[in-house]
Scaffold this active site. Structure first.
Site: not given
Length: 254
Positions: A137, A234
Site C-alpha cells: 500500500e 478505514e
C-alpha cells in the site's frame, strides 16, 4: 453494492477490542480488518468472528514490536532478517485467523538499495507463502514521513517487477488523494492491479461522505465494473461514537 468491512483498529475505538466485532456486525458490516491483532488471543478473535458471521479481511505485517520505531522493515536493507522473522510470525496469525490478506509494510527507507531490498523481500514472501494473498500500500509522506512506498506509480512498477500472482495493490482513496490529488485518475491507471480497497473522507479522513470526493459515484462504479473485493472503512470517526457517523453506509444503495 460493494461488500464493506470495518477497520476495527480505527473504528469503534470507544469499545474494548473484542466488543468491536459485535458492534461492527450490528452496524451491518460483513467483514472486518484488524491491523495488529497480535495482542489478542487467536481463539478469542475466532470466537468473535464466528458468533457474528464476520470474515477477517486483512492484517498488517510486521507485528507492532516497534514502540517508537519504524512501521515496517520490508524495504529497510539492514532489517532483511528482521522482516523475514516477523513475516513468519504474521503468517502464523493469518493462517490461524483465516485472514484473506496480509499487508506488507515497507517501512522508512530511500534509494536504489531500499527498492532492491523491497523487491527481494516481496519475492521471498510471495514464494514462501504461496497460498496467502498479500498486498502493498502506498502511504503518503504527510501522515508517515519517510515511508518508502509513497507513490502509486512506484507500487505499480514494483508489482510488475515482482510479478507474483498472490501479490496485489492495496488502494486507499485517502492516500491516493494525498499523493496524487485526482483519485479517479489514479484508480483508472492502477485498477487492474488492485486487490483491496480502503476508504476515508476527503480531505480529513473522517466518514467517507460529503467532502471533496463523490463516494456514491465511486461505489456505483465499483458495482458497474464488477469489482468483487471488499471495501474497507478505514477512517477516524468524527463523532464521539463510530455508530453516530454510520449513515454513509446507506450510500451503498445509491
Amino acid at each position: 453494492m460493494p461488500k464493506f468491512a470495518a477497520n476495527l483498529t480505527m473504528l469503534f475505538k470507544e469499545l474494548p477490542e473484542l466488543d468491536r466485532f459485535d458492534a461492527a456486525a450490528e452496524a451491518g458490516f460483513d467483514a472486518v480488518e484488524v491491523l495488529f491483532p497480535y495482542d489478542m488471543q487467536a481463539n478469542e478473535i475466532l470466537s468473535a468472528l464466528g458468533r457474528n458471521n464476520l470474515s477477517l479481511e486483512l492484517i498488517n505485517c510486521p507485528p507492532p514490536n516497534y514502540t517508537g520505531g519504524a512501521r515496517g522493515f520490508a524495504a529497510v536493507p539492514e532489517s532483511r532478517d528482521r522482516f523475514r522473522h516477523d513475516f513468519k510470525r504474521t503468517l502464523r496469525y493469518a493462517e490461524a485467523l483465516g485472514a484473506r490478506l496480509v499487508h506488507i509494510m515497507a517501512g522508512p527507507a530511500r534509494g536504489p538499495e531500499a527498492r532492491e531490498t523491497f523487491v527481494d523481500n516481496l519475492r521471498w514472501a510471495s514464494d514462501f507463502a504461496q497460498k496467502q494473498k498479500l498486498t502493498i500500500e502506498p502511504i503518503n509522506d504527510i501522515d508517515m514521513p519517510g515511508y518508502f512506498l509513497n507513490d502509486f506509480d512506484l507500487a505499480a512498477e514494483i508489482l510488475d517487477e515482482v510479478a507474483a500472482p498472490n501479490l496485489a495493490l492495496q488502494f486507499d482513496t485517502y492516500h491516493a488523494h494525498r499523493i496524487h490529488g485526482d483519485i479517479m485518475a489514479c484508480w483508472d491507471k492502477h485498477a487492474h492491479q488492485v486487490g483491496h480497497i480502503q476508504v476515508g473522507g476527503i480531505p480529513d479522513r473522517h466518514e467517507p461522505a460529503g467532502g471533496d470526493f463523490d463516494y456514491p459515484a465511486f461505489f456505483k462504479m465499483l458495482d458497474d465494473t464488477g469489482y468483487a473485493g471488499v471495501v474497507s472503512a478505514e477512517y477516524f470517526p468524527s463523532g464521539k461514537t463510530t455508530e453516530s457517523g454510520l449513515g454513509w453506509l446507506g450510500l451503498r444503495s445509491v
